[in-house]
Write an enzyme that holds these catalytic residues in place. Sequence first.
Site, mmCIF file in Angstrom:
data_model
loop_
_atom_site.group_PDB
_atom_site.id
_atom_site.type_symbol
_atom_site.label_atom_id
_atom_site.label_comp_id
_atom_site.label_asym_id
_atom_site.label_seq_id
_atom_site.Cartn_x
_atom_site.Cartn_y
_atom_site.Cartn_z
ATOM 1 C CG HIS A 18 -2.163 0.483 1.544
ATOM 2 N ND1 HIS A 18 -3.184 0.549 0.967
ATOM 3 C CD2 HIS A 18 -2.441 2.338 1.538
ATOM 4 C CE1 HIS A 18 -4.565 1.512 0.610
ATOM 5 N NE2 HIS A 18 -3.849 2.066 1.115
ATOM 6 N NE ARG A 76 14.228 11.840 6.444
ATOM 7 C CZ ARG A 76 15.365 11.448 7.117
ATOM 8 N NH1 ARG A 76 14.529 11.013 8.235
ATOM 9 N NH2 ARG A 76 15.405 10.670 6.325
HETATM 10 C C1 DLZ Z 1 -4.483 3.773 3.789
HETATM 11 C C2 DLZ Z 1 -3.655 4.714 4.218
HETATM 12 C C3 DLZ Z 1 -2.250 4.682 5.283
HETATM 13 C C4 DLZ Z 1 -2.617 2.838 4.707
HETATM 14 N N1 DLZ Z 1 -1.552 4.978 5.770
HETATM 15 C C5 DLZ Z 1 -1.296 5.699 5.315
HETATM 16 C C6 DLZ Z 1 -0.309 7.083 5.739
HETATM 17 O O1 DLZ Z 1 0.651 6.787 6.502
HETATM 18 N N2 DLZ Z 1 -0.366 8.159 4.928
HETATM 19 C C7 DLZ Z 1 -1.454 9.068 4.469
HETATM 20 O O2 DLZ Z 1 -1.100 9.984 4.515
HETATM 21 N N3 DLZ Z 1 -1.989 7.918 4.166
HETATM 22 C C8 DLZ Z 1 -2.439 6.559 4.544
HETATM 23 N N4 DLZ Z 1 -3.838 6.168 4.235
HETATM 24 C C9 DLZ Z 1 -4.381 6.535 3.724
HETATM 25 C C10 DLZ Z 1 -4.727 7.273 1.841
HETATM 26 O O3 DLZ Z 1 -3.646 8.104 1.810
HETATM 27 C C11 DLZ Z 1 -5.621 7.433 1.149
HETATM 28 O O4 DLZ Z 1 -6.642 8.620 2.199
HETATM 29 C C12 DLZ Z 1 -7.062 5.803 1.313
HETATM 30 O O5 DLZ Z 1 -6.364 5.291 0.681
HETATM 31 C C13 DLZ Z 1 -8.572 6.765 1.375
HETATM 32 O O6 DLZ Z 1 -8.219 7.150 -0.390
#
Ligand code: DLZ
Length: 163
Positions: free
Chosen positions: A89, A128
């Site tokens: 992911h 950072r």
């Molecule tokens: C789903 C997800 C995960 C697992 N980790 C992060 C992250 O570390 N940082 C971040 O900004 N967003 C994360 N997301 C959310 C995705 O960016 C997004 O908001 C979802 O998949 C819904 O579209």
Amino acid sequence: MSKAGAPSLTVDAAGLRVAVVAASWHDQVMGGLLDGARRALSGAGVTDVTEVRVPGSFELPVACARLARAGGYDALVALGVVIRGGTPHFDYVCSAATDGLTRVSVDTGIPVGFGVLTCDDEQQALDRAGLPGSGEDKGHEAAAAALATVVALRQVEGVRASA
Ligand code: DLZ
């Protein structure tokens, strides 16, 4: 990437209108990035700042695209914190954010400061974040880079227009 070789970007950007678009994951680190961006903007004389929060880094490109196309912004600053987990992911979210923000910037001609941390663990992100004890201040760097790009392009365009 190493921070060695990073430029010191200081410009007078008074009068520019800037939007800061920030994701909502990893609150403490994001707080540091936002404060760093705010410091860079106010230090350069920017007073017209709009802040927009989106859920995650995946949503940064669409929000930036809408703001860029709405007109009125000289620069955008995109802030996100993505931390690697146990599945692929991470790679998809990082690619979507990076490719999407690049597209927004190139397609609209509006500089987008890239303040998306893509880290293996939380400690790398904290290092950072521009927080007390952090070695780097990526929110500040992203905002300063966006402003410096606007100012550099205006100088070239001003020279051409008067030639
Ligand atoms: C789903 C997800 C995960 C697992 N980790 C992060 C992250 O570390 N940082 C971040 O900004 N967003 C994360 N997301 C959310 C995705 O960016 C997004 O908001 C979802 O998949 C819904 O579209």
